[in-house]
Design an enzyme around this catalytic site. Structure first.
Site, PDB file in Angstrom:
ATOM      1  N   TYR A  60       0.862  -1.175   0.000  1.00 55.22           N
ATOM      2  CA  TYR A  60       0.000   0.000   0.000  1.00 55.22           C
ATOM      3  C   TYR A  60       0.899   1.226   0.000  1.00 55.22           C
ATOM      4  O   TYR A  60       1.741   1.386   0.889  1.00 55.22           O
ATOM      5  CB  TYR A  60      -0.895  -0.010   1.234  1.00 55.22           C
ATOM      6  CG  TYR A  60      -1.823   1.184   1.329  1.00 55.22           C
ATOM      7  CD1 TYR A  60      -3.144   1.088   0.920  1.00 55.22           C
ATOM      8  CD2 TYR A  60      -1.378   2.413   1.816  1.00 55.22           C
ATOM      9  CE1 TYR A  60      -4.002   2.180   0.994  1.00 55.22           C
ATOM     10  CE2 TYR A  60      -2.218   3.508   1.882  1.00 55.22           C
ATOM     11  CZ  TYR A  60      -3.533   3.382   1.473  1.00 55.22           C
ATOM     12  OH  TYR A  60      -4.379   4.467   1.534  1.00 55.22           O
ATOM     13  N   ASP A 104      12.869   4.073   2.482  1.00 55.70           N
ATOM     14  CA  ASP A 104      13.551   5.114   3.253  1.00 55.70           C
ATOM     15  C   ASP A 104      12.631   5.719   4.319  1.00 55.70           C
ATOM     16  O   ASP A 104      13.101   6.341   5.270  1.00 55.70           O
ATOM     17  CB  ASP A 104      14.052   6.219   2.319  1.00 55.70           C
ATOM     18  CG  ASP A 104      12.943   6.831   1.477  1.00 55.70           C
ATOM     19  OD1 ASP A 104      12.245   6.063   0.772  1.00 55.70           O
ATOM     20  OD2 ASP A 104      12.749   8.065   1.509  1.00 55.70           O
ATOM     21  N   TYR A 127       2.462   5.303   6.864  1.00 53.61           N
ATOM     22  CA  TYR A 127       3.025   4.426   5.835  1.00 53.61           C
ATOM     23  C   TYR A 127       4.374   3.889   6.300  1.00 53.61           C
ATOM     24  O   TYR A 127       4.637   2.683   6.227  1.00 53.61           O
ATOM     25  CB  TYR A 127       3.179   5.197   4.522  1.00 53.61           C
ATOM     26  CG  TYR A 127       4.044   4.483   3.506  1.00 53.61           C
ATOM     27  CD1 TYR A 127       3.577   3.348   2.846  1.00 53.61           C
ATOM     28  CD2 TYR A 127       5.332   4.942   3.220  1.00 53.61           C
ATOM     29  CE1 TYR A 127       4.377   2.679   1.929  1.00 53.61           C
ATOM     30  CE2 TYR A 127       6.134   4.286   2.306  1.00 53.61           C
ATOM     31  CZ  TYR A 127       5.650   3.157   1.665  1.00 53.61           C
ATOM     32  OH  TYR A 127       6.454   2.490   0.764  1.00 53.61           O
ATOM     33  N   LYS A 131       5.528  -0.090   7.086  1.00 54.22           N
ATOM     34  CA  LYS A 131       6.668  -0.770   6.462  1.00 54.22           C
ATOM     35  C   LYS A 131       7.676  -1.228   7.511  1.00 54.22           C
ATOM     36  O   LYS A 131       8.281  -2.299   7.378  1.00 54.22           O
ATOM     37  CB  LYS A 131       7.334   0.152   5.440  1.00 54.22           C
ATOM     38  CG  LYS A 131       6.454   0.531   4.254  1.00 54.22           C
ATOM     39  CD  LYS A 131       6.055  -0.670   3.401  1.00 54.22           C
ATOM     40  CE  LYS A 131       7.192  -1.180   2.562  1.00 54.22           C
ATOM     41  NZ  LYS A 131       6.765  -2.262   1.638  1.00 54.22           N
ATOM     42  N   TRP A 152      12.489   6.488  -3.925  1.00 62.59           N
ATOM     43  CA  TRP A 152      12.208   7.312  -5.102  1.00 62.59           C
ATOM     44  C   TRP A 152      12.185   6.481  -6.404  1.00 62.59           C
ATOM     45  O   TRP A 152      12.882   6.790  -7.368  1.00 62.59           O
ATOM     46  CB  TRP A 152      13.242   8.435  -5.221  1.00 62.59           C
ATOM     47  CG  TRP A 152      13.321   9.373  -4.064  1.00 62.59           C
ATOM     48  CD1 TRP A 152      12.841   9.184  -2.791  1.00 62.59           C
ATOM     49  CD2 TRP A 152      13.938  10.669  -4.049  1.00 62.59           C
ATOM     50  NE1 TRP A 152      13.125  10.267  -2.001  1.00 62.59           N
ATOM     51  CE2 TRP A 152      13.808  11.197  -2.735  1.00 62.59           C
ATOM     52  CE3 TRP A 152      14.621  11.416  -5.002  1.00 62.59           C
ATOM     53  CZ2 TRP A 152      14.300  12.445  -2.380  1.00 62.59           C
ATOM     54  CZ3 TRP A 152      15.128  12.659  -4.640  1.00 62.59           C
ATOM     55  CH2 TRP A 152      14.960  13.176  -3.353  1.00 62.59           C
TER      56      TRP A 152
END
Length: 287
Positions: A60, A104, A127, A131, A152
């Site tokens: 997600y 990151d 988020y 993770k 990125w």
């Protein structure tokens, strides 16, 4: 046979292509094939398939929605944390390797230098928290794991920042882009190759994997418009001026010391990667 989740995403798509190049049998699945939030379904699916490895790219990624909508927050954690845990349990039962694609965003971005794999995680967003918990689920259940933190991402199979800048650049004379968030743009073609290299070893652990070099989002936008010969001006603004609902790490610079220690080749420089991506994008249009 390697099972790849999130095959319709940028990274999953390129991993399946890379496995195919290497003559490695794979099966790519996405949300329509398996509900990662259903523990029974996930474990039964993987148990029945009996892969030799699971490369878990699905996740997600609607970071702003996860911050402001309770239902989306639950969905974020159900997929990124619980879904990852269910896959890890299945991999443990089968005694097979698992690759988990992390981010990151598990760091708070306050460090001055590059983040090492040993640095403490401290996510600032829901988020990032989801993770981080996915990482912890891997560490709790598995010994045969590769946690790959990256940043990125851009690739041919889906939308990304580069595509957005090109589209906006054709429409506007000036685009506001953040200048104080630093990191490494990462081409999914390059990352997929590295992940396949890593999976073919037993050098388990956590790795940071991005294209080499660092820049800001404003730097990346300028480079893209320069390559595409688009005359739109980039106006650098601060993260505070951008006013996002999600707090993003200002420093996303990830050290590749773990890759070097493992004897893996570092990825090409991000500027080279962007040029190759744009060339492939243009060639795709011509076909």
């Amino acid at each position: 046979m390697v099972l790849v989740t999130g095959v319709n995403g940028q990274l999953g798509y390129d991993i399946v292509k890379e496995l195919d190049k290497r003559g490695i049998d794979s099966k790519g699945i996405d949300i329509q094939d398996l509900d990662l939030t259903n523990k029974t379904d996930v474990i039964n699916f993987i148990t029945d398939l009996k892969p030799t490895c699971v490369i878990h790219c699905a996740g997600y990624t609607q970071v702003d929605k996860a911050e402001i909508e309770d239902g989306e927050t639950k969905k974020c954690f159900d997929i990124n944390y619980r879904g990852t845990e269910y896959i890890a349990i299945a991999c443990k039962d089968l005694d097979i390797k698992m690759v988990y694609i992390s981010t990151d965003y598990v760091f708070d971005g306050t460090k001055t230098g590059e983040y090492e794999i040993s640095d403490n995680v401290n996510p600032l967003s829901k988020y990032g928290m989801s993770k981080m918990q996915g990482e912890r689920a891997i560490l709790e259940h598995l010994n045969k794991y590769f946690i790959i933190r990256t940043s990125w991402l851009f690739g041919l199979n889906g939308n990304n920042f580069i595509n957005t800048m090109i589209n906006l650049g054709k429409e506007k004379e000036v685009i506001d882009v953040v200048f104080d968030q630093l990191g490494s743009p990462t081409y999914t073609v390059d990352l997929a190759c590295l992940i396949c290299d890593v999976v073919e070893t037993n050098k388990y652990g956590i790795y940071h994997a991005t294209n080499e070099g660092f820049c800001s989002w404003a730097d990346l936008a300028k480079k893209v418009l320069e390559i595409k010969n688009i005359s739109c001006k980039i106006n650098p603004i601060s993260s505070k001026e951008y006013k996002s609902v999600t707090i993003r790490p200002l420093n996303s610079r990830l050290s590749k010391r773990s890759l070097e220690s493992g004897g893996f080749s570092l990825l090409p420089n991000w500027e080279d990667a962007v040029k190759r991506y744009l060339l492939s994008k243009d060639q795709r249009k011509e076909v």
